[in-house]
Design an enzyme around this catalytic site. Sequence first.
Site, short mmCIF file in Angstrom:
data_model
loop_
_atom_site.label_atom_id
_atom_site.label_comp_id
_atom_site.label_asym_id
_atom_site.label_seq_id
_atom_site.Cartn_x
_atom_site.Cartn_y
_atom_site.Cartn_z
CD GLU A 289 -24.28 9.63 35.90
OE1 GLU A 289 -23.31 10.19 35.08
OE2 GLU A 289 -25.65 9.72 35.01
NE ARG A 290 -28.30 8.67 38.42
CZ ARG A 290 -28.92 9.69 38.72
NH1 ARG A 290 -29.29 10.43 39.81
NH2 ARG A 290 -29.22 10.48 37.64
CD GLU B 151 -30.04 9.41 30.44
OE1 GLU B 151 -29.13 9.12 31.00
OE2 GLU B 151 -31.30 9.18 30.80
NE ARG C 102 -25.65 2.69 27.96
CZ ARG C 102 -26.02 2.97 29.39
NH1 ARG C 102 -25.69 2.31 30.33
NH2 ARG C 102 -27.18 3.80 29.33
CE LYS D 250 -30.26 2.01 31.34
NZ LYS D 250 -30.41 3.20 32.06
CG ASP E 268 -33.47 4.77 33.57
OD1 ASP E 268 -32.52 3.78 33.70
OD2 ASP E 268 -32.94 5.68 33.85
CD GLU F 45 -30.65 5.73 38.67
OE1 GLU F 45 -29.89 4.93 38.02
OE2 GLU F 45 -30.93 6.69 38.00
C1 GCV Z 1 -25.06 7.02 33.56
C2 GCV Z 1 -30.40 6.73 34.18
C3 GCV Z 1 -29.45 7.11 35.38
C4 GCV Z 1 -28.10 7.76 34.72
C5 GCV Z 1 -27.36 6.84 33.75
C6 GCV Z 1 -28.43 6.49 32.81
C7 GCV Z 1 -27.79 5.37 31.82
O1 GCV Z 1 -30.77 7.71 33.43
O2 GCV Z 1 -30.04 7.89 36.08
O3 GCV Z 1 -27.39 8.50 35.78
O4 GCV Z 1 -26.22 7.49 33.26
O5 GCV Z 1 -29.50 5.86 33.32
O6 GCV Z 1 -27.83 4.29 32.01
O7 GCV Z 1 -26.86 5.90 30.83
#
Ligand code: GCV
Length: 888
Positions: free
Chosen positions: A222-223, A346, A379, A420, A425, A453
């Site tokens: 992912e990414r 998400e 998280r 984070k 984000d 990203e």
């Molecule tokens: C793994 C952002 C990214 C997602 C990622 C998410 C996260 O939204 O675009 O790809 O998902 O962060 O950190 O959970």
Amino acid sequence: MVPKIYFFPPSKRRAGWAPCLGLLMFALAPLAARAQARPAPPRAHVHELFEPSTGPAKGPGYAAWLAYLPVNPALVFGTENEIPDTIVALGENVLEHSSTHELALGWRGMLNHVPRVLESARPAAPAPGENIVVLGTQAEVRAWRPALAGGAALGPDAYRLHRVGDILLVEGGDPRGVLYGAFALLRDIGEEHSLRTLDVTSRPWAQVRWTNEWDNLNGTIEREYAGPSIFFQDGHVRADLTRAAAYARLLASLGIDGCTVNNVNADPRFLLPANIQGLARIAGAFRPYGVRLSLAVDLASPETIGGLPTFDPLDPRVIAWWRDKVDEIYRLIPDFAGFTVKADSEGQPGPWQYGRTQAQAANLLARALAPHGGLVLYRAFVYNNHLNWRNPKADRALAAYDIFHPLDGKFDSNVIIQIKYGPIDFQVREPAQPLFAGLRHTNEAMAVEIAQEYTGQQRQLVYLAPLWKTVLDTDMRSSLSDPPLPVLDLIAGRSVQGFHHTLGGFVGVANVGTNRWLGNPLSLVNLYSFGRLAWNPTLTSAAISDEWTRLTFGNNPTVRAVINKLELNSWHIYESYTGPLGLGTLTNILGSHYGPDPQSAERNGWGQWFRATHEGVGMDRTVATGTGFIGQYPPPLAAKYESLKTCPDNLLLFMHHVPYTYRLHSGQTVIQYLYNSHYWGAKAAAAQVPAWESLHGMVPDDIYNEVLKRLKYQAGEAIVWRDAVTRYFARWSGIPDALHRVNHYPDRIAATGLTLDGYTPVAVKVWETAMGGKGIECVGHASCSASLVWNKPSGWYNVVVQYYDYFLGVSHFTLQVDGHTIDTWAADAHLPGMTMSGTTSTRQTVENVALHRGDTLRLIGVPNGPEPAPVDYIEVTPAAASAAPAKP
Ligand code: GCV
């Protein structure tokens, strides 16, 4: 104890030059001897130790900062004769073995010298003129020579580098500390620091220093910006884990000791027995470097793969399921580091489904892991992505604090909240997440995103340490009468000013792939700087960039100066054309997170709004009139952000909604600053190209060419951003650019204004990413053309073709002048989009084209698959040599 002698050099004191193959055989000999001498420790595969110059995954940039380039030994050791000949490890554990192996590699590469390596040895005092390196834990040193281990107790992972006469002592608080000390010694040598009077003690800032990799079982990431996974392929763990071992070596060289190998959007199948066996192989590949494997888990696993009718964290069956699963993992991976968890975010399942709290979910896992010493990195990225954008009080930035602050003190001691750096984000600039100051009795760690990203996806150069440091250095003290309390102190895992933490640390989302780790050779500075800051967050960005540059490219002062400048300017340049004044990255937030698409952030539930109206722009997050977010900060910082007088310009629009005519501290209006910043940024991005070109012949050709290609692309993409964002705000504000640049492009001819044969005009959805909101595409024809008759003075010109390059399909283009082909190219960059947009927009520049009045300039496009050879505009500007050319 009988010392094991792994290698004696030929009778010559100095090994001198030897043909590469012979040298390699010598260097590998100790490994072979060792393999015969005693059984390998469990899953510590010494044969997987990485050889920078060999190995199946050789390629430019693969050795990264561990290439061990030649140095001037006289600067390091005084004279060449003082280079230590012998490297001795007092212990016999695998980490000390890795240390001696690594030093031998370093000696060979940097000093052109092959040392004698002894393990489990107790060396006598060196003979006169002999120099030796001795490695060992503090306990081993004490047993060998009590007088030498006189310093304070080092503690886990710490090391001391100490010169005592002819002995260079690498002493570790534990075997991992020995390894870290060995790498630190190599770093000193690589930077040509004098080791004649060495006495350095270093300990990690915090206990947790992990990377997260968002890898999926099928091998995608992912990414993913640097090729597929180094761990997984086709639904299972790769057979060949050479790269995994090489990655652990890179991590260990920085002191990183944990790696979550799978996506936090976790696939529950990772917990199936066959996959746990595969994971145990990865853990085995990591082990010689002291890196412990961790796993991201899906909280619904007891239901999805465990067959239970529930995953309620308080259900006894669920509790038993996790306990058994964790026991199963530890049977195969005794040094398993723990779990990383994304819940209720998400689309991920979480405890709210059962009316339970995030603390109850975290403690469920923590209690299963506690008997084994495992951790839960839980998280804080939990938010509602269906927010009501019409509600002026709604604010995604509030979420983490609102959810986790009330739970402070309710998490078990082996839980760390992974936060984070900012409240949104991983944007190009964000204020520090206020939750850092909201957990007084709960452990916390800061997460950064090494994978770029929202910061150019490694196609573009952005050195992220300066961004991270803005957050690490943010002062979170509760009262101005207290001493400063920077975020870096809050994540250190100790008690400070009323915060009672026992664990803390740093997590970096790296997403390394098979394409030389991060694809762009210069992006590796971000992995490097993450590790260095995780070890010591007080290091400066400039110092880290310089270290990385010296180790990667050598100590040439010109190379250092150019690369350091490029790196250190890069974040500011990128911010200036993608999201100045705290707007956040004005990118396509609904898909690729790449090109400009400001509108995609507005009027939807994702909450990345900047609330542009015809009158003004910015999120009002004040306590007085806005969402109240600023009130989550401790009073001194809240007061600073709340007042327009003291809120810094670079976060203004994150904190306040102001009219476009509002004057910044600099005196410029907001709207004119937005225009100027974007024009400045595009110019600065273009200037990176000649700066890099000045290094031609001074850095390896393959790296030179790779970086040059990306910087040229970035210069074009900065223009795409500049034009899109300035047009967008010009339309919203209705205020023209005082310098008449926005919407005035005298040298451009929109594709729709060319004479079209086969091509048809189509509206571009993100209107500001095409001239006049339209491009042309070739559909239903084998090829199409777009042409113009040159009716300006004859001369030399540079011709830019601005076209779109989709992820799928490789269109071909030909540019002709009066039927003569002057360039052909393929649209093969696979940019992350499938429509005409700022994400796919790119350019081809043909320099020094002779054009005569009356010539026909024709672009021929040949579509391929889903890519219809789409075009935005042609731009013709005078070339430097502008004398009228002879007619060809
Ligand atoms: C793994 C952002 C990214 C997602 C990622 C998410 C996260 O939204 O675009 O790809 O998902 O962060 O950190 O959970």
